[in-house]
Design a protein around this motif. Structure first.
Motif, PDB file in Angstrom:
ATOM      1  N   VAL A  86       4.224   1.812   7.459  1.00  0.00           N
ATOM      2  CA  VAL A  86       5.128   0.715   7.157  1.00  0.00           C
ATOM      3  C   VAL A  86       5.342  -0.066   8.441  1.00  0.00           C
ATOM      4  N   VAL A  87       5.048  -1.361   8.388  1.00  0.00           N
ATOM      5  CA  VAL A  87       5.118  -2.226   9.559  1.00  0.00           C
ATOM      6  C   VAL A  87       6.051  -3.393   9.258  1.00  0.00           C
ATOM      7  N   SER A  88       7.031  -3.594  10.109  1.00  0.00           N
ATOM      8  CA  SER A  88       7.941  -4.726   9.969  1.00  0.00           C
ATOM      9  C   SER A  88       7.563  -5.755  11.019  1.00  0.00           C
ATOM     10  N   GLN A  89       7.334  -6.986  10.551  1.00  0.00           N
ATOM     11  CA  GLN A  89       6.875  -8.023  11.471  1.00  0.00           C
ATOM     12  C   GLN A  89       7.447  -9.366  11.044  1.00  0.00           C
ATOM     13  N   ASN A  90       8.142 -10.030  11.961  1.00  0.00           N
ATOM     14  CA  ASN A  90       8.723 -11.351  11.704  1.00  0.00           C
ATOM     15  C   ASN A  90       9.576 -11.370  10.443  1.00  0.00           C
ATOM     16  N   GLY A  91      10.358 -10.320  10.226  1.00  0.00           N
ATOM     17  CA  GLY A  91      11.243 -10.273   9.074  1.00  0.00           C
ATOM     18  C   GLY A  91      10.582  -9.872   7.771  1.00  0.00           C
ATOM     19  N   SER A  92       9.302  -9.588   7.798  1.00  0.00           N
ATOM     20  CA  SER A  92       8.591  -9.155   6.595  1.00  0.00           C
ATOM     21  C   SER A  92       8.112  -7.725   6.771  1.00  0.00           C
ATOM     22  N   VAL A  93       7.981  -7.032   5.650  1.00  0.00           N
ATOM     23  CA  VAL A  93       7.510  -5.659   5.669  1.00  0.00           C
ATOM     24  C   VAL A  93       6.113  -5.615   5.078  1.00  0.00           C
ATOM     25  N   PHE A  94       5.215  -4.926   5.778  1.00  0.00           N
ATOM     26  CA  PHE A  94       3.841  -4.759   5.320  1.00  0.00           C
ATOM     27  C   PHE A  94       3.522  -3.274   5.285  1.00  0.00           C
ATOM     28  N   VAL A  95       2.518  -2.933   4.514  1.00  0.00           N
ATOM     29  CA  VAL A  95       2.001  -1.575   4.518  1.00  0.00           C
ATOM     30  C   VAL A  95       0.564  -1.662   5.009  1.00  0.00           C
ATOM     31  N   LYS A  96       0.326  -1.095   6.185  1.00  0.00           N
ATOM     32  CA  LYS A  96      -1.029  -1.048   6.740  1.00  0.00           C
ATOM     33  C   LYS A  96      -1.684   0.194   6.176  1.00  0.00           C
ATOM     34  N   MET A  97      -2.831   0.019   5.575  1.00  0.00           N
ATOM     35  CA  MET A  97      -3.493   1.127   4.904  1.00  0.00           C
ATOM     36  C   MET A  97      -4.902   1.332   5.443  1.00  0.00           C
ATOM     37  N   ASP A  98      -5.217   2.595   5.737  1.00  0.00           N
ATOM     38  CA  ASP A  98      -6.558   2.987   6.151  1.00  0.00           C
ATOM     39  C   ASP A  98      -7.011   4.087   5.213  1.00  0.00           C
ATOM     40  N   VAL A  99      -8.287   4.059   4.846  1.00  0.00           N
ATOM     41  CA  VAL A  99      -8.811   5.002   3.863  1.00  0.00           C
ATOM     42  C   VAL A  99     -10.104   5.619   4.372  1.00  0.00           C
ATOM     43  N   LYS A 100     -10.227   6.930   4.188  1.00  0.00           N
ATOM     44  CA  LYS A 100     -11.511   7.626   4.355  1.00  0.00           C
ATOM     45  C   LYS A 100     -11.825   8.204   2.992  1.00  0.00           C
ATOM     46  N   CYS A 101     -12.970   7.858   2.471  1.00  0.00           N
ATOM     47  CA  CYS A 101     -13.343   8.302   1.136  1.00  0.00           C
ATOM     48  C   CYS A 101     -14.827   8.638   1.143  1.00  0.00           C
ATOM     49  N   GLN A 102     -15.155   9.828   0.631  1.00  0.00           N
ATOM     50  CA  GLN A 102     -16.544  10.276   0.623  1.00  0.00           C
ATOM     51  C   GLN A 102     -17.113  10.369  -0.784  1.00  0.00           C
ATOM     52  N   ALA A 103     -16.463   9.729  -1.724  1.00  0.00           N
ATOM     53  CA  ALA A 103     -16.953   9.723  -3.102  1.00  0.00           C
ATOM     54  C   ALA A 103     -17.819   8.474  -3.326  1.00  0.00           C
ATOM     55  N   SER A 104     -18.104   8.180  -4.570  1.00  0.00           N
ATOM     56  CA  SER A 104     -18.906   6.987  -4.885  1.00  0.00           C
ATOM     57  C   SER A 104     -18.116   5.724  -4.548  1.00  0.00           C
ATOM     58  N   LYS A 105     -18.811   4.631  -4.364  1.00  0.00           N
ATOM     59  CA  LYS A 105     -18.173   3.349  -4.052  1.00  0.00           C
ATOM     60  C   LYS A 105     -17.167   2.978  -5.132  1.00  0.00           C
ATOM     61  N   SER A 106     -17.519   3.152  -6.393  1.00  0.00           N
ATOM     62  CA  SER A 106     -16.601   2.767  -7.475  1.00  0.00           C
ATOM     63  C   SER A 106     -15.359   3.649  -7.488  1.00  0.00           C
ATOM     64  N   ALA A 107     -15.501   4.949  -7.232  1.00  0.00           N
ATOM     65  CA  ALA A 107     -14.340   5.848  -7.190  1.00  0.00           C
ATOM     66  C   ALA A 107     -13.445   5.508  -6.003  1.00  0.00           C
ATOM     67  N   CYS A 108     -14.050   5.203  -4.863  1.00  0.00           N
ATOM     68  CA  CYS A 108     -13.274   4.837  -3.675  1.00  0.00           C
ATOM     69  C   CYS A 108     -12.557   3.509  -3.886  1.00  0.00           C
ATOM     70  N   LYS A 129      15.680  -2.870   1.121  1.00  0.00           N
ATOM     71  CA  LYS A 129      16.579  -2.120   1.999  1.00  0.00           C
ATOM     72  C   LYS A 129      16.896  -2.914   3.258  1.00  0.00           C
ATOM     73  N   GLU A 130      15.900  -3.573   3.838  1.00  0.00           N
ATOM     74  CA  GLU A 130      16.132  -4.358   5.052  1.00  0.00           C
ATOM     75  C   GLU A 130      17.035  -5.546   4.756  1.00  0.00           C
ATOM     76  N   ASN A 131      16.853  -6.193   3.601  1.00  0.00           N
ATOM     77  CA  ASN A 131      17.683  -7.346   3.236  1.00  0.00           C
ATOM     78  C   ASN A 131      19.130  -6.918   3.040  1.00  0.00           C
ATOM     79  N   LYS A 132      19.374  -5.727   2.513  1.00  0.00           N
ATOM     80  CA  LYS A 132      20.738  -5.238   2.300  1.00  0.00           C
ATOM     81  C   LYS A 132      21.420  -4.921   3.617  1.00  0.00           C
TER      82      LYS A 132
END
Length: 134
Positions: A86-108, A129-132
């Protein structure tokens, strides 16, 4: 043949077309070389909370607001892990996501789409929550 797929996203996009392949990269922002190494490393890391939720192994690093989700063997994308911060930047909240997946492309890709939706819900919750608090 299984292949390693690593994805990095800032989840501010609400949805990707269901039939469009998602972009991928061979370089991962995940500091562990493999999925088993990541789980072992997190289990050994002081302060990390490990639990099982619906068959998923979840590791939470409360100090850094990072959540690791390890797919169960029964999941089509197994073996896979999703790291979300969870990253808060300039008053906005983002979710930075990284994935490691060893299945098929469609499953990943399906796994990533599933987490994009979860991330949007999580982002909205943190934003509320931040706005409150203001």
């Amino acid at each position: 043949m299984r292949r390693l797929v690593a994805l990095t996203f800032f989840t501010c996009v609400s949805a990707w077309a269901q039939d469009t392949p998602l972009p991928e990269t061979e370089k991962s922002a995940i500091e562990y070389k493999s999925i088993p190494e990541a789980l072992a490393g997190l289990r050994a890391k002081p302060g990390t909370e490990i639990s099982n939720q619906g068959g998923w192994t979840i590791a939470i690093e409360p100090d850094t607001k990072v959540i690791w989700s390890f797919a169960p063997e029964s999941h089509p994308a197994y073996p896979a892990l999703v790291k979300r911060a969870v990253v808060s930047q300039n008053g906005s909240v983002f979710v930075k996501m990284d994935v490691k997946c060893q299945a098929s492309k469609s499953a990943c890709d399906a796994l990533v789409r599933e987490f994009i939706q979860l991330n949007e819900k999580m982002r909205s919750s943190f934003q509320s929550k931040e706005n409150k608090q203001e």
